[in-house]
Design an enzyme around this catalytic site. Structure first.
Site, PDB file in Angstrom:
ATOM      1  N   ASN A  23      15.246  56.917  55.474  1.00 34.98           N
ATOM      2  CA  ASN A  23      16.100  56.404  56.546  1.00 34.98           C
ATOM      3  C   ASN A  23      16.868  55.153  56.134  1.00 34.98           C
ATOM      4  O   ASN A  23      17.889  54.831  56.740  1.00 34.98           O
ATOM      5  CB  ASN A  23      15.278  56.142  57.810  1.00 34.98           C
ATOM      6  CG  ASN A  23      14.868  57.434  58.484  1.00 34.98           C
ATOM      7  OD1 ASN A  23      15.336  58.505  58.117  1.00 34.98           O
ATOM      8  ND2 ASN A  23      13.986  57.335  59.468  1.00 34.98           N
ATOM      9  N   CYS A 116      18.536  68.892  68.575  1.00 38.87           N
ATOM     10  CA  CYS A 116      17.783  69.265  67.390  1.00 38.87           C
ATOM     11  C   CYS A 116      16.520  69.971  67.845  1.00 38.87           C
ATOM     12  O   CYS A 116      16.340  70.220  69.034  1.00 38.87           O
ATOM     13  CB  CYS A 116      17.497  68.062  66.508  1.00 38.87           C
ATOM     14  SG  CYS A 116      16.287  66.988  67.194  1.00 38.87           S
ATOM     15  N   ARG A 121      19.696  64.914  71.388  1.00 41.05           N
ATOM     16  CA  ARG A 121      19.741  63.592  70.752  1.00 41.05           C
ATOM     17  C   ARG A 121      21.169  63.090  70.890  1.00 41.05           C
ATOM     18  O   ARG A 121      22.011  63.314  70.036  1.00 41.05           O
ATOM     19  CB  ARG A 121      19.307  63.679  69.282  1.00 41.05           C
ATOM     20  CG  ARG A 121      17.821  63.971  69.159  1.00 41.05           C
ATOM     21  CD  ARG A 121      17.366  64.098  67.729  1.00 41.05           C
ATOM     22  NE  ARG A 121      17.349  62.848  67.012  1.00 41.05           N
ATOM     23  CZ  ARG A 121      17.060  62.743  65.713  1.00 41.05           C
ATOM     24  NH1 ARG A 121      16.760  63.818  65.021  1.00 41.05           N
ATOM     25  NH2 ARG A 121      17.059  61.571  65.117  1.00 41.05           N
ATOM     26  N   ASP A 305       8.036  58.753  64.190  1.00 39.07           N
ATOM     27  CA  ASP A 305       7.998  59.585  62.977  1.00 39.07           C
ATOM     28  C   ASP A 305       6.583  59.748  62.411  1.00 39.07           C
ATOM     29  O   ASP A 305       6.388  60.470  61.432  1.00 39.07           O
ATOM     30  CB  ASP A 305       8.924  59.007  61.892  1.00 39.07           C
ATOM     31  CG  ASP A 305      10.392  59.252  62.213  1.00 39.07           C
ATOM     32  OD1 ASP A 305      10.692  60.019  63.140  1.00 39.07           O
ATOM     33  OD2 ASP A 305      11.253  58.661  61.514  1.00 39.07           O
ATOM     34  N   ARG A 397      13.287  67.704  53.114  1.00 40.38           N
ATOM     35  CA  ARG A 397      14.359  66.810  53.585  1.00 40.38           C
ATOM     36  C   ARG A 397      13.945  65.349  53.438  1.00 40.38           C
ATOM     37  O   ARG A 397      14.790  64.490  53.209  1.00 40.38           O
ATOM     38  CB  ARG A 397      14.666  67.072  55.068  1.00 40.38           C
ATOM     39  CG  ARG A 397      15.403  68.342  55.336  1.00 40.38           C
ATOM     40  CD  ARG A 397      15.803  68.410  56.786  1.00 40.38           C
ATOM     41  NE  ARG A 397      16.502  67.186  57.177  1.00 40.38           N
ATOM     42  CZ  ARG A 397      16.754  66.818  58.424  1.00 40.38           C
ATOM     43  NH1 ARG A 397      16.383  67.591  59.414  1.00 40.38           N
ATOM     44  NH2 ARG A 397      17.388  65.701  58.680  1.00 40.38           N
TER      45      ARG A 397
END
Ligand code: UD1
Length: 421
Positions: A23, A116, A121, A305, A397
């Protein structure tokens, strides 16, 4: 599509190093668009999301080389100001090009990110901030089209502290005329990394790491270099791998001060922790794991997360716990898959009630998103028998070769390439 085959039940042991933060990279890379020349981003992780951002930037004219985690980005010949649907649909963070393109080139056309896997979002805060800075925004055929003369500083208040909207606004405000105040800004470490990078380029930002950021716009920014911070979510996932297998591992990478909420919850659950600025050790050998409730919150609270991984861990605790997600209230796609492995979990509104079971047993399970797939891998490491985690492109990812890292800790996990799933 690749899958993982995991033979569970091995207690993890040894040391493992954390990669650079996904991120953070996804903000640092588009931030280079505000200058003109060669930028160097050290400790960039080799992840699919990073490659998606590279494809997006290179179709805009950015030249790059990427060797040994050093990513060099040359922004001196930008020819397109567009983020097409094909990239944005793969990765919502593509919207990060909006602010820098608008600030530097006065125009950006970015596909609207849709919902998503775990619900809507929205990007309303990103758009509100750009308008406050003087941009004219149109929504046309699924695209955000933003135009402006030189942006003008303004007072911007976020009702919710959004990481993405804070990053986008920063990347725009640094080149605006005059001062911008971002109130209720996100305080996540990845935003601090971005602020420090923009400062190296010549930006003027005060209040870094707090919820009020003050930006004094400058006329021009120069190329710069920065070290990407370590990935606190990868570190947290590895720590839970140690905990859920009742192992004893050391996670190297200097993220302790980014992980206090998780570390204290791990201690509450009964694990023994030792940490300093360079590493965190977790010892869960012979620990009877206590149930520990968690509610996600913005930094420095418990990260959304890490919610899926915590649920996997709690599914083997000695009692009942509740995990509430206040950031993404629908983010529970991992729950039915964990139940396939024998977990006892019921979701009501945005809370999962987890009744700890004595054992999980291997089964085929399906990854549905990045952190959901991490939770399935964790559960598979602890389950009896064989677990197959399908569609691991989700995990690729955001985790750099997670199976290799887990193998160095003694896990029995194999990637099967190109399986039918
Ligand atoms: C970032 C992270 C993601 C993490 C999330 C929350 C990146 C690339 N991704 O995502 O891994 O899960 O932060 O820590 O850094 N919201 C609005 N309107 C907006 C923007 C956000 O209502 O315009 C809401 C969201 O629906 C959510 C909350 O704000 O409820 C926080 O989202 P945000 O911080 O923006 O997440 P991202 O930046 O997309």
């Amino acid at each position: 599509m690749d899958k993982f085959i995991i033979h569970g039940g091995k207690k993890l042991k040894g040391s493992v190093k954390v990669s650079g933060a996904k991120n953070a990279s996804l903000a640092l890379m588009p931030a280079t668009l505000v200058n003109n020349g060669i930028n160097k981003l050290y400790n960039t992780p080799e992840l699919n999301d990073v490659y998606t951002m590279l494809k997006l930037l290179s179709q805009m004219g950015v030249k790059y080389s990427f060797n040994n985690h050093l990513l060099e980005l040359d922004t001196s010949s930008i020819t397109s100001y567009e983020a097409p649907y094909e990239h944005v649909k793969k990765m919502r963070a593509s919207i990060y090009v909006l602010g820098p393109l608008l600030a530097r080139y006065g125009y950006a056309k970015v596909s609207m990110p849709g919902g998503c896997a775990w619900g809507p979002r929205p990007v309303n805060l990103h758009l509100m901030a750009m308008e406050k800075l003087g941009a004219e925004i149109q929504l046309d055929q699924g695209y955000i089209i933003a135009r402006s003369n030189r942006l003008k500083g303004n007072y911007i208040n976020f009702d919710i502290p959004s990481v993405g909207a804070t990053g986008n606004t920063l990347m725009a405000a640094v080149l605006a005329k005059g001062n911008t105040i971002i109130n209720n800004a996100a305080c996540e470490p990845e935003i601090t990394n971005l602020c420090n990078y923009l400062i190296k380029m010549g930006a003027k930002i005060n209040g870094i790491g707090t919820s009020i950021l003050e930006v004094e716009g400058v006329d021009e920014l120069k190329p710069a270099e920065i070290e990407t911070i370590p990935d606190r979510i990868e570190a947290g996932t590895l720590l839970i791998a140690g905990a859920i297998t009742r192992g004893n591992i050391r996670v190297i990478g200097g993220v302790t001060h980014h992980l206090h909420s998780l570390l204290s919850k791990l201690e509450d659950s009964g694990c023994k922790l030792a940490y300093n600025k360079d590493y965190i050790e977790i010892n869960a050998e012979d620990v009877e794991v206590s149930p520990v409730d968690v509610t996600t919150a913005v930094f420095p609270g418990f990260p959304t997360d890490m919610q899926a991984q915590w649920i996997a861990y709690m599914s083997l605790a000695n009692g009942t716990s509740n995990v509430t997600d206040t950031i993404y209230t629908d983010r529970f796609n991992h729950v039915p898959e964990l139940v396939r492995l024998g977990a006892d979990i019921i979701v009501h509104e945005n809370t999962a009630r987890i009744v700890g079971v004595k054992r999980l047993t291997g089964a085929k399970v399906m990854s549905t998103d990045l952190r959901a797939s991490a939770s399935l891998v964790l559960a598979g490491l602890a389950a009896e028998g064989t677990t197959e985690v399908l569609r691991v492109y989700h995990i690729d990812r955001g985790y750099q070769k997670i199976e290799e890292k887990l193998k160095t800790l003694g896990a029995d996990i194999e990637r099967v390439e190109g399986s039918e799933y």
